[in-house]
Design a protein around this motif. Structure first.
Motif, PDB file in Angstrom:
ATOM      1  N   ARG A  47       0.827  -1.059   0.109  1.00 20.80           N
ATOM      2  CA  ARG A  47      -0.032  -0.002  -0.026  1.00 20.80           C
ATOM      3  C   ARG A  47       0.862   1.113   0.011  1.00 20.80           C
ATOM      4  NH1 ARG A  47      -5.460  -0.363   1.257  1.00 20.80           N
ATOM      5  NH2 ARG A  47      -5.932  -2.409   1.783  1.00 20.80           N
ATOM      6  N   LEU A  48       0.793   2.118  -0.962  1.00 15.65           N
ATOM      7  CA  LEU A  48       1.412   3.268  -1.384  1.00 15.65           C
ATOM      8  C   LEU A  48       1.058   4.683  -0.511  1.00 15.65           C
ATOM      9  CD1 LEU A  48       2.776   2.468  -4.858  1.00 15.65           C
ATOM     10  CD2 LEU A  48       3.808   1.711  -2.840  1.00 15.65           C
ATOM     11  N   GLY A  49      -0.152   4.708  -0.215  1.00 16.48           N
ATOM     12  CA  GLY A  49      -0.843   6.088   0.032  1.00 16.48           C
ATOM     13  C   GLY A  49      -1.281   6.539  -1.143  1.00 16.48           C
ATOM     14  N   GLU A  50      -1.998   7.649  -1.099  1.00 17.18           N
ATOM     15  CA  GLU A  50      -2.573   8.467  -2.054  1.00 17.18           C
ATOM     16  C   GLU A  50      -1.284   9.023  -2.907  1.00 17.18           C
ATOM     17  OE1 GLU A  50      -5.706  11.269  -0.870  1.00 17.18           O
ATOM     18  OE2 GLU A  50      -6.559   9.756  -0.017  1.00 17.18           O
ATOM     19  N   THR A  51      -0.207   9.332  -2.246  1.00 18.26           N
ATOM     20  CA  THR A  51       0.789  10.013  -3.280  1.00 18.26           C
ATOM     21  C   THR A  51       1.894   9.076  -3.593  1.00 18.26           C
ATOM     22  OG1 THR A  51       1.864  10.621  -1.167  1.00 18.26           O
ATOM     23  CG2 THR A  51       0.243  12.549  -1.866  1.00 18.26           C
ATOM     24  N   GLY A  52       1.871   7.705  -3.373  1.00 11.26           N
ATOM     25  CA  GLY A  52       2.789   6.727  -3.636  1.00 11.26           C
ATOM     26  C   GLY A  52       3.921   7.034  -2.811  1.00 11.26           C
ATOM     27  N   GLY A  53       3.997   6.855  -1.450  1.00 12.26           N
ATOM     28  CA  GLY A  53       4.899   6.943  -0.563  1.00 12.26           C
ATOM     29  C   GLY A  53       5.902   5.712  -0.756  1.00 12.26           C
ATOM     30  N   GLY A  54       7.047   5.944  -0.620  1.00 12.99           N
ATOM     31  CA  GLY A  54       8.044   4.687  -0.888  1.00 12.99           C
ATOM     32  C   GLY A  54       8.544   4.890  -2.600  1.00 12.99           C
ATOM     33  N   LEU A  55       7.920   5.407  -3.572  1.00 16.42           N
ATOM     34  CA  LEU A  55       8.318   5.630  -4.664  1.00 16.42           C
ATOM     35  C   LEU A  55       8.875   7.190  -5.193  1.00 16.42           C
ATOM     36  CD1 LEU A  55       5.233   3.895  -6.551  1.00 16.42           C
ATOM     37  CD2 LEU A  55       7.426   2.733  -5.777  1.00 16.42           C
ATOM     38  N   SER A  56       9.848   7.045  -5.889  1.00 14.82           N
ATOM     39  CA  SER A  56      10.187   8.097  -6.551  1.00 14.82           C
ATOM     40  C   SER A  56       9.201   8.911  -7.312  1.00 14.82           C
ATOM     41  CB  SER A  56      11.500   8.138  -7.295  1.00 14.82           C
ATOM     42  OG  SER A  56      11.490   7.392  -8.593  1.00 14.82           O
ATOM     43  N   GLY A  57       9.441   9.760  -8.032  1.00 21.15           N
ATOM     44  CA  GLY A  57       8.645  10.377  -8.813  1.00 21.15           C
ATOM     45  C   GLY A  57       8.528   9.819 -10.154  1.00 21.15           C
ATOM     46  N   GLY A  58       9.768   9.440 -10.705  1.00 29.17           N
ATOM     47  CA  GLY A  58       9.643   8.706 -11.925  1.00 29.17           C
ATOM     48  C   GLY A  58       9.167   7.151 -11.721  1.00 29.17           C
ATOM     49  N   GLU A  59       9.322   6.713 -10.745  1.00 27.69           N
ATOM     50  CA  GLU A  59       8.715   5.255 -10.377  1.00 27.69           C
ATOM     51  C   GLU A  59       7.247   5.320 -10.110  1.00 27.69           C
ATOM     52  OE1 GLU A  59      12.457   3.358  -7.799  1.00 27.69           O
ATOM     53  OE2 GLU A  59      10.744   4.341  -6.632  1.00 27.69           O
ATOM     54  N   ALA A  60       6.633   6.531  -9.330  1.00 31.46           N
ATOM     55  CA  ALA A  60       5.046   6.594  -9.294  1.00 31.46           C
ATOM     56  C   ALA A  60       4.595   6.763 -10.898  1.00 31.46           C
ATOM     57  CB  ALA A  60       4.962   7.894  -8.580  1.00 31.46           C
ATOM     58  N   ARG A  61       5.309   7.670 -11.545  1.00 32.74           N
ATOM     59  CA  ARG A  61       4.769   8.010 -12.857  1.00 32.74           C
ATOM     60  C   ARG A  61       4.504   6.738 -13.918  1.00 32.74           C
ATOM     61  NH1 ARG A  61       6.851  12.608 -12.014  1.00 32.74           N
ATOM     62  NH2 ARG A  61       8.687  12.424 -13.168  1.00 32.74           N
ATOM     63  N   ARG A  62       5.792   5.914 -13.306  1.00 32.48           N
ATOM     64  CA  ARG A  62       5.679   4.502 -14.378  1.00 32.48           C
ATOM     65  C   ARG A  62       4.602   3.477 -13.837  1.00 32.48           C
ATOM     66  NH1 ARG A  62      11.752   2.280 -13.950  1.00 32.48           N
ATOM     67  NH2 ARG A  62      11.497   3.328 -12.212  1.00 32.48           N
ATOM     68  N   MET A  63       4.109   3.823 -12.814  1.00 31.47           N
ATOM     69  CA  MET A  63       3.027   2.853 -12.106  1.00 31.47           C
ATOM     70  C   MET A  63       1.661   3.625 -12.853  1.00 31.47           C
ATOM     71  SD  MET A  63       4.131   0.327 -10.244  1.00 31.47           S
ATOM     72  CE  MET A  63       5.704   0.354  -9.770  1.00 31.47           C
ATOM     73  N   THR A  64       1.529   4.610 -12.952  1.00 30.35           N
ATOM     74  CA  THR A  64       0.562   5.173 -13.632  1.00 30.35           C
ATOM     75  C   THR A  64       0.491   4.634 -15.106  1.00 30.35           C
ATOM     76  OG1 THR A  64       1.264   7.401 -14.185  1.00 30.35           O
ATOM     77  CG2 THR A  64       0.210   7.102 -12.277  1.00 30.35           C
ATOM     78  N   LEU A  65       1.811   4.767 -15.645  1.00 29.76           N
ATOM     79  CA  LEU A  65       1.609   4.175 -17.129  1.00 29.76           C
ATOM     80  C   LEU A  65       1.414   2.764 -17.048  1.00 29.76           C
ATOM     81  CD1 LEU A  65       2.487   4.313 -20.298  1.00 29.76           C
ATOM     82  CD2 LEU A  65       4.856   4.041 -19.234  1.00 29.76           C
TER      83      LEU A  65
END
Length: 130
Positions: A47-65
């Motif tokens: 569970r990452l939380g609403e802002t994707g805690g634990g992920l870098s900005g690039g990692e979070a964007r790759r998850m949205t992709l």
């Protein structure tokens, strides 16, 4: 695929599938995010939380992709999909987007990454935009 990401208060798998019961392997590969998931404690159950805690900005964007690719949309709007990525990962993300295009998805990409832009069928430059 927004530049500012948002996750549901649910597992990563639930965030990627949005309730569709299916395999996310291809979507993770297409977004160059397989390694990110394997490094997360709990992997797809994390569970990452609403802002994707634990992920870098690039990692979070790759998850949205990955979420977008998993849905097999007709159109993908991607805002800076390669921002904050090293060159090799940016190339992998570009290839994932182009693979979606080859499967029939229309791509609309806003980017400063000229390597990505040069792979698109058409480039529209916005000069002097704020």
């Amino acid at each position: 695929m927004p530049k500012a990401v948002h996750f549901l208060n649910a597992s990563l798998r639930a965030n990627l599938t949005l309730g569709r019961a299916s395999d996310v392997t291809a979507a993770l590969a297409g977004s160059a995010a397989t390694g990110v998931v394997t490094r997360l404690p709990g992997g797809l159950t994390a569970r990452l939380g609403e802002t994707g805690g634990g992920l870098s900005g690039g990692e979070a964007r790759r998850m949205t992709l990955a979420r977008a690719l998993h849905g097999a949309p007709d159109v993908i709007f991607a805002d800076e999909p390669t921002a904050d990525l090293d060159a090799a990962t940016a190339r992998a993300v570009t290839e994932g987007l182009l693979a979606a295009n080859r499967r029939g998805a229309t791509l609309v990409v806003a980017t400063h990454d000229m390597a990505l832009a040069s792979r698109m069928d058409r480039i529209i430059r916005l000069e002097g935009a704020a």
